[in-house]
Design a protein around this motif. Structure first.
Motif, PDB file in Angstrom:
ATOM      1  N   THR A  21       0.773  -1.452   0.096  1.00  0.00           N
ATOM      2  CA  THR A  21       0.091  -0.077  -0.096  1.00  0.00           C
ATOM      3  C   THR A  21       1.027   1.195  -0.055  1.00  0.00           C
ATOM      4  N   PRO A  22       1.986   1.386   0.866  1.00  0.00           N
ATOM      5  CA  PRO A  22       2.534   2.632   0.966  1.00  0.00           C
ATOM      6  C   PRO A  22       3.421   2.626  -0.546  1.00  0.00           C
ATOM      7  N   LEU A  23       3.832   1.638  -0.947  1.00  0.00           N
ATOM      8  CA  LEU A  23       4.569   1.742  -2.183  1.00  0.00           C
ATOM      9  C   LEU A  23       3.627   1.896  -3.333  1.00  0.00           C
ATOM     10  N   PHE A  24       2.504   1.755  -3.436  1.00  0.00           N
ATOM     11  CA  PHE A  24       1.268   2.285  -4.416  1.00  0.00           C
ATOM     12  C   PHE A  24       1.336   3.734  -4.142  1.00  0.00           C
ATOM     13  N   PHE A  25       1.010   4.237  -3.129  1.00  0.00           N
ATOM     14  CA  PHE A  25       0.733   5.717  -2.963  1.00  0.00           C
ATOM     15  C   PHE A  25       1.794   6.249  -3.143  1.00  0.00           C
ATOM     16  N   LEU A  26       3.197   6.213  -2.793  1.00  0.00           N
ATOM     17  CA  LEU A  26       4.321   6.781  -3.299  1.00  0.00           C
ATOM     18  C   LEU A  26       4.839   6.532  -4.760  1.00  0.00           C
ATOM     19  N   GLY A  27       4.481   5.254  -5.142  1.00  0.00           N
ATOM     20  CA  GLY A  27       4.751   5.015  -6.498  1.00  0.00           C
ATOM     21  C   GLY A  27       3.901   5.487  -7.766  1.00  0.00           C
ATOM     22  N   THR A  28       2.916   5.786  -7.321  1.00  0.00           N
ATOM     23  CA  THR A  28       1.849   6.357  -8.256  1.00  0.00           C
ATOM     24  C   THR A  28       1.461   8.024  -8.081  1.00  0.00           C
ATOM     25  N   SER A  29       1.502   8.505  -6.985  1.00  0.00           N
ATOM     26  CA  SER A  29       1.225   9.832  -6.617  1.00  0.00           C
ATOM     27  C   SER A  29       2.109  10.854  -6.520  1.00  0.00           C
ATOM     28  N   THR A  30       3.267  10.412  -6.632  1.00  0.00           N
ATOM     29  CA  THR A  30       4.681  11.412  -6.621  1.00  0.00           C
ATOM     30  C   THR A  30       5.240  11.319  -7.907  1.00  0.00           C
ATOM     31  N   ARG A  50       4.986   4.440 -12.782  1.00  0.00           N
ATOM     32  CA  ARG A  50       4.164   4.460 -12.357  1.00  0.00           C
ATOM     33  C   ARG A  50       2.932   3.612 -12.632  1.00  0.00           C
ATOM     34  N   PHE A  51       2.899   3.464 -14.129  1.00  0.00           N
ATOM     35  CA  PHE A  51       1.583   2.531 -14.527  1.00  0.00           C
ATOM     36  C   PHE A  51       1.955   1.250 -13.890  1.00  0.00           C
ATOM     37  N   TRP A  52       3.293   0.787 -14.146  1.00  0.00           N
ATOM     38  CA  TRP A  52       3.398  -0.517 -13.661  1.00  0.00           C
ATOM     39  C   TRP A  52       3.138  -1.004 -12.361  1.00  0.00           C
ATOM     40  N   VAL A  53       3.687   0.385 -11.337  1.00  0.00           N
ATOM     41  CA  VAL A  53       3.371  -0.173  -9.965  1.00  0.00           C
ATOM     42  C   VAL A  53       1.674  -0.141  -9.630  1.00  0.00           C
ATOM     43  N   ALA A  54       1.094   0.716 -10.316  1.00  0.00           N
ATOM     44  CA  ALA A  54      -0.281   0.614 -10.082  1.00  0.00           C
ATOM     45  C   ALA A  54      -0.840  -0.714 -10.816  1.00  0.00           C
TER      46      ALA A  54
END
Lengths: 101, 157
Positions: B53-62, B70-74
Motif C-alpha cells: 500500500t505505501p509503495l502504491f501511494f508513493l509510486g503512483t502519486s509522486t 508509475r503505471f506498472w506500480v499501479a
C-alpha cells in the motif's frame, strides 16, 4: 533397567488417531472452529463431538459456544493442561522414534 | 476418564498397536504444520498489504518514478490485491481452518485500513502530491500501520 520405556509416557487419551489429530491441530492455533476442524480431520459431527467430549473431560480442551454476528460458532482450544499433556506426549513419541536406550 | 493409565501398563497393551509411534509422530507433525501454515495465512496477507500500500501511494502519486514505471506500480498493486482477494474467496469456499485470533483481528484491522486508505485517496485527490510533501509520505507510510498490526498479532505468538 533404571528407566522406564518411553511408551509408558504415551498418554492413552491422546494416543488415538482422531484425538491425536485434534490435539495436533489445536496445538498450532489459539482456537479452531468446530466445523472447520471437523472438515480438516475428516470425521463426522458426532464422532468429533465424542472425541472432544473425552478431551474436555480430561481437562485438555475447552469448548466455547458463541455467535459471530448471526453465525453460530463453537471454538475449541487447548487448555494449559492439554498443551502440556500434548508436549509431553510428543516428547515421548520423539524418544521412541529416535531410539530409546 | 483420565485415571492416569498409560499404554503398556498391562491392561492397555491391546491398544499399543492402534497407532504406530512413528506414524503418530509423522501425523502430528504434518497436522501441526498444516494448521499452523493455514492460520498464519491471514498474517502473511496483511504483511503483503502493509508493504504494497505505501509503495502504491508513493509510486503512483509522486514524481519519484517516471510515468511508465508509475503505471506498472499501479498494475502490480492491482494484480497483488486481486490475487489475494481471489485466494481469500477460495479459502472461504474450501472451509479452511480459521484461528479465533485471526477472526477477532480481521474486522478492526480491515476497518482501520479502509479508513486510512480512503483518507489518503481523498487527500491525494485534493492536493498536489507530485513533489512528495512530507505529510503525504507520512500518510502513505501510515497506511501500513493497521495491516502491520494485524500481521504482527497473527504471526507473532
Amino acid at each position: 533397567m533404571s528407566e522406564k520405556h518411553p511408551r509408558h509416557r504415551l498418554d492413552e487419551i491422546i494416543h488415538t488417531p482422531v484425538r491425536l489429530s485434534v490435539m495436533a491441530a489445536l496445538s498450532a492455533a489459539e482456537a479452531l472452529d468446530f466445523r472447520h476442524l471437523r472438515d480438516f480431520v475428516e470425521v463426522s459431527d458426532s464422532l468429533l463431538s465424542k472425541h472432544v467430549a473425552v478431551l474436555e473431560e480430561a481437562g485438555y480442551v475447552t469448548v466455547e459456544k458463541g455467535f459471530e454476528g448471526k453465525r453460530p460458532r463453537t471454538w475449541l482450544s487447548l487448555t494449559d493442561t492439554g498443551r502440556k499433556a500434548y508436549d509431553d506426549y510428543i516428547a515421548a513419541l520423539r524418544s521412541i522414534t529416535e531410539g530409546w536406550s | 476418564m483420565n485415571d492416569g493409565k498409560r499404554l503398556g501398563n498391562g491392561r492397555e497393551l491391546g491398544n499399543e498397536n492402534a497407532l504406530d509411534p512413528a506414524k503418530a509422530m509423522a501425523e502430528a507433525t504434518r497436522i501441526a504444520r498444516t494448521v499452523g501454515r493455514r492460520v498464519r495465512w491471514t498474517g502473511w496477507v496483511w504483511l503483503v498489504i502493509a508493504v504494497a500500500t505505501p509503495l502504491f501511494f508513493l509510486g503512483t502519486s509522486t514524481d519519484w518514478l517516471e510515468r511508465p514505471a508509475r503505471f506498472w506500480v499501479a498494475i502490480a498493486f492491482m494484480v497483488v490485491t486481486g490475487a489475494l482477494a481471489v485466494a481469500a474467496v477460495r479459502r472461504e469456499a474450501r472451509g479452511e481452518v480459521e484461528d479465533r485470533r485471526a477472526t477477532r483481528i480481521d474486522g478492526p484491522v480491515t476497518w482501520a485500513y479502509v479508513a486510512v486508505v480512503l483518507t489518503m485517496v481523498v487527500l491525494d485527490a485534493a492536493f498536489d502530491t507530485s513533489g512528495a510533501p512530507p505529510w503525504f509520505v507520512v500518510g502513505a507510510l501510515a497506511t501500513a500501520v493497521p495491516p502491520l498490526v494485524g500481521a504482527w498479532r497473527i504471526l507473532v505468538r
